[in-house]
Design a protein around this motif. Structure first.
Motif, mmCIF file in Angstrom:
data_model
loop_
_atom_site.group_PDB
_atom_site.id
_atom_site.type_symbol
_atom_site.label_atom_id
_atom_site.label_comp_id
_atom_site.label_asym_id
_atom_site.label_seq_id
_atom_site.Cartn_x
_atom_site.Cartn_y
_atom_site.Cartn_z
ATOM 1 N N VAL A 44 -3.103 -9.864 -1.847
ATOM 2 C CA VAL A 44 -2.801 -8.490 -1.448
ATOM 3 C C VAL A 44 -4.097 -7.687 -1.513
ATOM 4 O O VAL A 44 -4.749 -7.632 -2.554
ATOM 5 C CB VAL A 44 -1.728 -7.846 -2.355
ATOM 6 N N HIS A 54 -8.661 -6.376 -4.150
ATOM 7 C CA HIS A 54 -7.628 -7.349 -3.797
ATOM 8 C C HIS A 54 -7.250 -8.157 -5.031
ATOM 9 O O HIS A 54 -8.009 -8.225 -6.024
ATOM 10 C CB HIS A 54 -8.115 -8.291 -2.678
ATOM 11 N N VAL A 77 2.014 -1.008 5.269
ATOM 12 C CA VAL A 77 1.666 -2.390 4.967
ATOM 13 C C VAL A 77 1.349 -3.116 6.263
ATOM 14 O O VAL A 77 1.985 -2.882 7.297
ATOM 15 C CB VAL A 77 2.830 -3.090 4.230
ATOM 16 N N PHE A 79 7.811 -6.172 0.757
ATOM 17 C CA PHE A 79 6.876 -5.582 -0.208
ATOM 18 C C PHE A 79 7.667 -4.582 -1.042
ATOM 19 O O PHE A 79 7.950 -3.466 -0.611
ATOM 20 C CB PHE A 79 5.729 -4.885 0.526
ATOM 21 N N ILE A 98 6.087 -9.202 -4.236
ATOM 22 C CA ILE A 98 6.414 -9.666 -2.899
ATOM 23 C C ILE A 98 7.709 -10.475 -2.981
ATOM 24 O O ILE A 98 7.800 -11.441 -3.740
ATOM 25 C CB ILE A 98 5.293 -10.539 -2.304
#
Length: 206
Positions: A72, A92, A123, A132, A159
Motif C-alpha cells: 500500500v 509505503h 484509492v 479497502f 485490505i
C-alpha cells in the motif's frame, strides 16, 4: 339540450386541465427532489460499492489474514493555496492481506495565522476501494492548525481478503491511498478582524 350538453363538456375540460397541471407540478417537484438527493445518493452509492476509489468504513478489525502480501502506497496533496506541509509518515508498507495496520499522516501550518482544512481521499486502482476498509480516518473531518502548529493523524485500515476472489484484482500487487487537503473558509475575514481590533483600540484611547 345544447346548454346542458355544453356545461358537462366544459366541466370535463376544466377537470382534465387540473389533472394535467397536478401531474406537471408533481413531476417538477420530483425533479427538484432528485436534484437535491443526487449528491448524497451518489456518495452513498460510492461508499457501498467502492465506485471511484471510495474506501469502506468499518467498526471492527479484520478477523481473517491471508498468507499473501500486498503493498500500500501513501500519497498526500494540498489544494486551494492551503499553506500546509502535508505528507505521510511513511511512503509505503508491505502487509499481509487482511491484517489490520496503523499508519499516520503529518500536517503542519506554515503560515502566521490559524488555518482550517478538510481532506478528501481516493484509492487506486478505483475498483480496489470496495476492499479497502478503514477503521479510523481523519478524512472529511475539519482540522484546524495554529500558526506553526502540527498534527499527526492516524489511519487504521486493512485490505479485505475477498479482494483475491475478484478476477480484475487478483493480480494487483500495489494499492495507492491518496489524500488531498483543501482549505475551509474562515469564520471571519482577516481584514474584518483587523478593522474590529483597530476600532477597539480607538475606543480605548478615547
Amino acid at each position: 339540450m345544447t346548454e346542458a350538453r355544453k356545461q358537462p363538456a366544459e366541466e370535463r375540460r376544466h377537470r382534465n386541465n387540473r389533472v394535467i397541471a397536478a401531474v406537471c407540478l408533481a413531476f417538477f417537484g420530483g425533479m427538484i427532489g432528485m436534484a437535491y438527493a443526487a449528491v448524497p445518493l451518489y456518495q452513498l452509492f460510492c461508499q457501498v460499492t467502492g465506485y471511484g476509489g471510495t474506501t469502506q468504513r468499518v467498526d471492527q478489525y479484520s478477523d481473517r489474514v491471508l498468507d499473501q502480501e500486498i503493498t500500500v502506497r501513501f500519497d498526500a496533496n494540498t489544494t486551494g493555496g492551503l499553506p500546509w506541509e502535508f505528507r505521510p509518515e511513511q511512503r509505503h508498507i508491505s502487509m499481509p492481506i487482511g491484517e489490520t495496520v496503523q499508519v499516520a499522516y503529518f500536517a503542519k501550518n506554515n503560515s502566521t495565522r490559524p488555518t482550517r482544512g478538510r481532506a478528501s481521499f481516493n484509492v487506486a486502482p478505483a475498483m480496489a476501494g470496495a476492499y479497502f476498509n478503514k477503521v479510523e480516518c481523519f478524512c472529511f473531518t475539519d482540522q484546524e492548525l495554529k500558526p506553526g502548529g502540527s498534527l499527526d493523524m492516524p489511519v487504521i485500515f486493512y485490505i479485505d481478503p475477498d479482494i483475491v476472489n475478484v478476477p480484475e484484482l487478483k493480480n494487483v500487487k500495489t494499492i495507492t491511498l491518496s489524500y488531498t487537503f483543501f482549505p475551509l473558509n474562515e469564520d471571519k475575514p482577516v481584514a474584518a478582524s483587523s478593522n474590529k481590533d483597530a476600532s477597539a483600540d480607538s475606543n480605548i484611547g478615547g
